[in-house]
Design a protein around this motif. Structure first.
Motif, PDB file in Angstrom:
ATOM      1  N   ASP A 138       0.817  -1.212   0.000  1.00  0.00           N
ATOM      2  CA  ASP A 138       0.000   0.000   0.000  1.00  0.00           C
ATOM      3  C   ASP A 138       0.850   1.261   0.000  1.00  0.00           C
ATOM      4  OD1 ASP A 138      -2.444  -1.267  -0.043  1.00  0.00           O
ATOM      5  OD2 ASP A 138      -2.490  -1.490   2.141  1.00  0.00           O
ATOM      6  N   THR A 139       2.035   1.158   0.580  1.00  0.00           N
ATOM      7  CA  THR A 139       2.895   2.344   0.649  1.00  0.00           C
ATOM      8  C   THR A 139       4.323   1.961   0.273  1.00  0.00           C
ATOM      9  OG1 THR A 139       3.592   1.974   2.933  1.00  0.00           O
ATOM     10  CG2 THR A 139       1.548   3.215   2.612  1.00  0.00           C
ATOM     11  N   LEU A 140       5.061   2.968  -0.193  1.00  0.00           N
ATOM     12  CA  LEU A 140       6.463   2.735  -0.516  1.00  0.00           C
ATOM     13  C   LEU A 140       7.242   2.373   0.743  1.00  0.00           C
ATOM     14  CD1 LEU A 140       8.890   2.732  -2.377  1.00  0.00           C
ATOM     15  CD2 LEU A 140       8.975   5.225  -2.215  1.00  0.00           C
ATOM     16  N   GLU A 141       6.902   2.992   1.860  1.00  0.00           N
ATOM     17  CA  GLU A 141       7.594   2.687   3.116  1.00  0.00           C
ATOM     18  C   GLU A 141       7.508   1.192   3.428  1.00  0.00           C
ATOM     19  OE1 GLU A 141       5.773   5.302   2.579  1.00  0.00           O
ATOM     20  OE2 GLU A 141       6.576   7.074   3.607  1.00  0.00           O
ATOM     21  N   GLU A 142       6.309   0.626   3.293  1.00  0.00           N
ATOM     22  CA  GLU A 142       6.163  -0.813   3.550  1.00  0.00           C
ATOM     23  C   GLU A 142       6.950  -1.636   2.530  1.00  0.00           C
ATOM     24  OE1 GLU A 142       1.877  -2.004   4.655  1.00  0.00           O
ATOM     25  OE2 GLU A 142       1.687   0.001   3.759  1.00  0.00           O
ATOM     26  N   ALA A 143       6.948  -1.158   1.291  1.00  0.00           N
ATOM     27  CA  ALA A 143       7.583  -1.935   0.222  1.00  0.00           C
ATOM     28  C   ALA A 143       9.092  -2.072   0.406  1.00  0.00           C
ATOM     29  CB  ALA A 143       7.279  -1.303  -1.140  1.00  0.00           C
ATOM     30  N   ILE A 144       9.694  -1.101   1.106  1.00  0.00           N
ATOM     31  CA  ILE A 144      11.155  -1.158   1.258  1.00  0.00           C
ATOM     32  C   ILE A 144      11.580  -1.374   2.706  1.00  0.00           C
ATOM     33  CG2 ILE A 144      11.544   0.267  -0.784  1.00  0.00           C
ATOM     34  CD1 ILE A 144      12.184   2.634   1.055  1.00  0.00           C
ATOM     35  N   ALA A 145      10.603  -1.667   3.576  1.00  0.00           N
ATOM     36  CA  ALA A 145      10.891  -1.731   5.022  1.00  0.00           C
ATOM     37  C   ALA A 145      12.007  -2.717   5.366  1.00  0.00           C
ATOM     38  CB  ALA A 145       9.613  -2.091   5.783  1.00  0.00           C
ATOM     39  N   ASP A 146      12.077  -3.845   4.669  1.00  0.00           N
ATOM     40  CA  ASP A 146      13.058  -4.882   5.017  1.00  0.00           C
ATOM     41  C   ASP A 146      14.395  -4.722   4.300  1.00  0.00           C
ATOM     42  OD1 ASP A 146      11.737  -5.435   2.564  1.00  0.00           O
ATOM     43  OD2 ASP A 146      12.502  -7.488   2.638  1.00  0.00           O
ATOM     44  N   LEU A 147      14.524  -3.686   3.490  1.00  0.00           N
ATOM     45  CA  LEU A 147      15.763  -3.520   2.712  1.00  0.00           C
ATOM     46  C   LEU A 147      16.793  -2.704   3.485  1.00  0.00           C
ATOM     47  CD1 LEU A 147      14.228  -2.810  -0.824  1.00  0.00           C
ATOM     48  CD2 LEU A 147      14.814  -5.009   0.218  1.00  0.00           C
ATOM     49  N   ASN A 148      18.072  -2.920   3.140  1.00  0.00           N
ATOM     50  CA  ASN A 148      19.137  -2.170   3.796  1.00  0.00           C
ATOM     51  C   ASN A 148      19.570  -0.942   3.004  1.00  0.00           C
ATOM     52  OD1 ASN A 148      20.052  -5.384   4.350  1.00  0.00           O
ATOM     53  ND2 ASN A 148      19.814  -4.055   6.121  1.00  0.00           N
ATOM     54  N   PHE A 149      19.429  -1.027   1.686  1.00  0.00           N
ATOM     55  CA  PHE A 149      19.982   0.041   0.848  1.00  0.00           C
ATOM     56  C   PHE A 149      19.145   0.139  -0.418  1.00  0.00           C
ATOM     57  CE2 PHE A 149      22.735   1.886  -2.318  1.00  0.00           C
ATOM     58  CZ  PHE A 149      23.435   2.857  -1.621  1.00  0.00           C
ATOM     59  N   VAL A 150      18.756   1.379  -0.758  1.00  0.00           N
ATOM     60  CA  VAL A 150      17.824   1.563  -1.870  1.00  0.00           C
ATOM     61  C   VAL A 150      18.290   2.687  -2.803  1.00  0.00           C
ATOM     62  CG1 VAL A 150      15.454   2.261  -2.450  1.00  0.00           C
ATOM     63  CG2 VAL A 150      15.861   0.694  -0.533  1.00  0.00           C
ATOM     64  N   TYR A 151      18.240   2.413  -4.111  1.00  0.00           N
ATOM     65  CA  TYR A 151      18.450   3.447  -5.131  1.00  0.00           C
ATOM     66  C   TYR A 151      17.117   3.965  -5.641  1.00  0.00           C
ATOM     67  CZ  TYR A 151      23.460   2.993  -5.931  1.00  0.00           C
ATOM     68  OH  TYR A 151      24.819   3.034  -5.792  1.00  0.00           O
ATOM     69  N   ALA A 152      17.050   5.253  -5.941  1.00  0.00           N
ATOM     70  CA  ALA A 152      15.914   5.817  -6.666  1.00  0.00           C
ATOM     71  C   ALA A 152      16.383   6.173  -8.067  1.00  0.00           C
ATOM     72  CB  ALA A 152      15.394   7.062  -5.968  1.00  0.00           C
ATOM     73  N   THR A 153      15.625   5.759  -9.098  1.00  0.00           N
ATOM     74  CA  THR A 153      15.980   6.142 -10.465  1.00  0.00           C
ATOM     75  C   THR A 153      15.242   7.429 -10.805  1.00  0.00           C
ATOM     76  OG1 THR A 153      14.167   4.798 -11.320  1.00  0.00           O
ATOM     77  CG2 THR A 153      16.346   3.792 -11.283  1.00  0.00           C
ATOM     78  N   THR A 154      15.935   8.314 -11.467  1.00  0.00           N
ATOM     79  CA  THR A 154      15.278   9.548 -11.897  1.00  0.00           C
ATOM     80  C   THR A 154      15.982  10.101 -13.125  1.00  0.00           C
ATOM     81  OG1 THR A 154      14.828  11.855 -11.320  1.00  0.00           O
ATOM     82  CG2 THR A 154      16.600  10.782 -10.123  1.00  0.00           C
ATOM     83  N   ALA A 155      15.183  10.687 -14.015  1.00  0.00           N
ATOM     84  CA  ALA A 155      15.747  11.274 -15.229  1.00  0.00           C
ATOM     85  C   ALA A 155      15.979  12.771 -15.040  1.00  0.00           C
ATOM     86  CB  ALA A 155      14.793  11.051 -16.406  1.00  0.00           C
ATOM     87  N   ARG A 156      15.285  13.337 -14.053  1.00  0.00           N
ATOM     88  CA  ARG A 156      15.376  14.779 -13.847  1.00  0.00           C
ATOM     89  C   ARG A 156      16.341  15.093 -12.716  1.00  0.00           C
ATOM     90  NH1 ARG A 156      10.059  14.006 -13.291  1.00  0.00           N
ATOM     91  NH2 ARG A 156      10.020  14.658 -11.106  1.00  0.00           N
ATOM     92  N   GLU A 157      16.981  16.223 -12.844  1.00  0.00           N
ATOM     93  CA  GLU A 157      17.822  16.683 -11.749  1.00  0.00           C
ATOM     94  C   GLU A 157      16.939  17.013 -10.552  1.00  0.00           C
ATOM     95  OE1 GLU A 157      20.648  19.542 -12.874  1.00  0.00           O
ATOM     96  OE2 GLU A 157      21.480  19.715 -10.866  1.00  0.00           O
ATOM     97  N   ARG A 158      17.378  16.595  -9.371  1.00  0.00           N
ATOM     98  CA  ARG A 158      16.619  16.849  -8.149  1.00  0.00           C
ATOM     99  C   ARG A 158      17.456  17.737  -7.266  1.00  0.00           C
ATOM    100  NH1 ARG A 158      11.631  13.726  -8.125  1.00  0.00           N
ATOM    101  NH2 ARG A 158      11.997  12.134  -9.711  1.00  0.00           N
ATOM    102  N   TYR A 159      16.797  18.655  -6.593  1.00  0.00           N
ATOM    103  CA  TYR A 159      17.534  19.443  -5.637  1.00  0.00           C
ATOM    104  C   TYR A 159      17.715  18.598  -4.403  1.00  0.00           C
ATOM    105  CZ  TYR A 159      19.099  22.915  -2.450  1.00  0.00           C
ATOM    106  OH  TYR A 159      19.861  23.590  -1.529  1.00  0.00           O
ATOM    107  N   GLY A 160      18.909  18.361  -4.012  1.00  0.00           N
ATOM    108  CA  GLY A 160      19.086  17.561  -2.815  1.00  0.00           C
ATOM    109  C   GLY A 160      20.523  17.160  -2.633  1.00  0.00           C
TER     110      GLY A 160
END
Lengths: 271, 271
Positions: A75-97
């Motif tokens: 239902d949520t992204l938080e639940e979907a990655i809760a058991d993972l240790n390390f996660v990449y986000a893919t993006t085509a646009r520059e993000r401020y951060g």
């Protein structure tokens, strides 16, 4: 370019692929197919628009059933990655951060190193139309982005998953130049074999008056040898060439090996 | 993950992509899109089943119009590659033959080297269902094949073109770790800034009796400093952390910066 082969090793390991609010079943299926091609098997969906399971996804997966059958929905992204240790986000646009931005090569190497160390990892891919929100990117550890044509950046999610899966697969190879099959093995010829070819050809030509006038023969032989041996011969090539010379040398045109004579419509001059 | 941007550099060079008897316009369009993403622009079709031009191809190309508009159609593969100097054939199946077999990385490096030397090159891709015939492969100089999952090898032509185009693009980069955009630049903090953070936090905690019993304070400070500085800080992070401490230290819960007072529903104990 297609075919599942159950007798060969099925690779199914590595990072989870997490699709955030994917819209089309076809795209989910193409993602599963892309993953399966490169040995990934764990697909997670966050709120797929058209629900799950999806027959359209299964059809588009082109028999990647082991991925489709094991797909989990959250239902949520938080639940979907809760058991993972390390996660990449893919993006085509520059993000401020402040998150580190990695190329697919670097990201795949990092994922492979963490996999070997026993960490659970994942890669986030956004919606078809507008990718991931900044809030979703913020849940990842690092960003991965693809080196695309500056004026034409238009990867769909299945293409992005394909490239990331492919780079993952490559980090598991001992050598990126290795291929799953090889050319027929060929041994380089020896000089003796090359000289045999030269003599065979030159004798056949000489007997037809090719080296004319005789004074020019040495130079003509030099040139001929240079032309036909510019690239190194293999043993097989020498053998093929000698067969060609033998055929041209011995037989007239329209000679039949079956009947042992020159066939109609007309006899050849040389017959 | 989408968007054409006419203000940025449109890369359009490199090897021709030759599709032999492609069947579906959608696939031709996806091939054009894949090419455009990675800077290739020259698409050639040998006997496309449903003719050319194709509205389905244009739609699937997702605005890669410069590729679709320049696509050339040929009656035979021989005509389609007549002007090229060097050609790869892609194949997923092992072929009996003497042609060198290359990985996509090696093939892309070779294509880039020949491109720089002014040679015209191309890559052949076969029909959707069964690829290239042996006779078609025989017209190529070398074979390229993809490192896929042994038990699940199912790349479609658009995926195969995508991977080959991507490897081509990468050979044009100075560094495969480079990314088209970067994280906000962050300078590592100085030790003085780190010490400032420690003191700020420890003073705020000390004033609340955090270090208890007093005899344990030195050890507690050591542990706290170790935990919060395990990864090196950047200047920005120090600044963010100090803002957090300041906020926790100075203001009660539900404090409004706007009204300058604690807001309903209830006053906080600390207010």
């Amino acid at each position: 370019m297609s075919g599942t082969n159950s007798e060969r090793e099925l690779i199914a390991e590595g990072p989870a692929v997490i699709l955030v609010e994917p819209q089309l079943g076809e795209n989910i299926g193409m993602v599963a197919r892309a993953m399966a091609n490169f040995g990934l098997a764990e697909l997670r969906l966050v709120k797929p628009r058209d629900g799950w399971p999806s027959e359209k996804a299964r059809a588009a997966a082109s028999k990647a059933d082991h991925v489709i059958d094991a797909t989990k929905v959250f239902d949520t992204l938080e639940e979907a990655i809760a058991d993972l240790n390390f996660v990449y986000a893919t993006t085509a646009r520059e993000r401020y951060g402040f998150k580190p931005v990695r190329s697919p090569v670097t990201a795949a190497e990092t994922l492979r190193a963490k996999f070997k160390a026993g960490e659970k990892t994942g890669v986030l891919f956004g919606r078809e139309r507008w990718g991931l929100t900044n809030e979703e990117v913020a849940l990842a550890d690092e960003i991965v982005t693809f080196p695309v044509n500056p004026a034409f950046a238009s990867l769909n999610i299945a293409q992005a998953v394909l490239l990331m899966s492919y780079e993952w697969m490559k980090t598991g190879l001992d050598d990126v130049a290795a291929t799953p099959f090889l050319a027929v093995e060929q041994r380089p010829s020896t000089k003796e074999q090359v000289f045999g070819l030269f003599e065979h050809l030159e004798e056949a030509l000489d007997s037809r008056g090719y080296f004319h006038p005789p004074a020019k023969k040495p130079k003509m032989v030099d040139n001929l040898r240079a032309v036909i041996s510019r690239r190194g011969f293999t043993e097989q090539e020498i053998s093929v060439f000698r067969g060609v010379i033998r055929s041209l040398d011995r037989f007239p045109r329209r000679w039949s090996k079956t009947t042992g004579r020159v066939e109609p419509p007309e006899n050849d001059d040389e017959a």
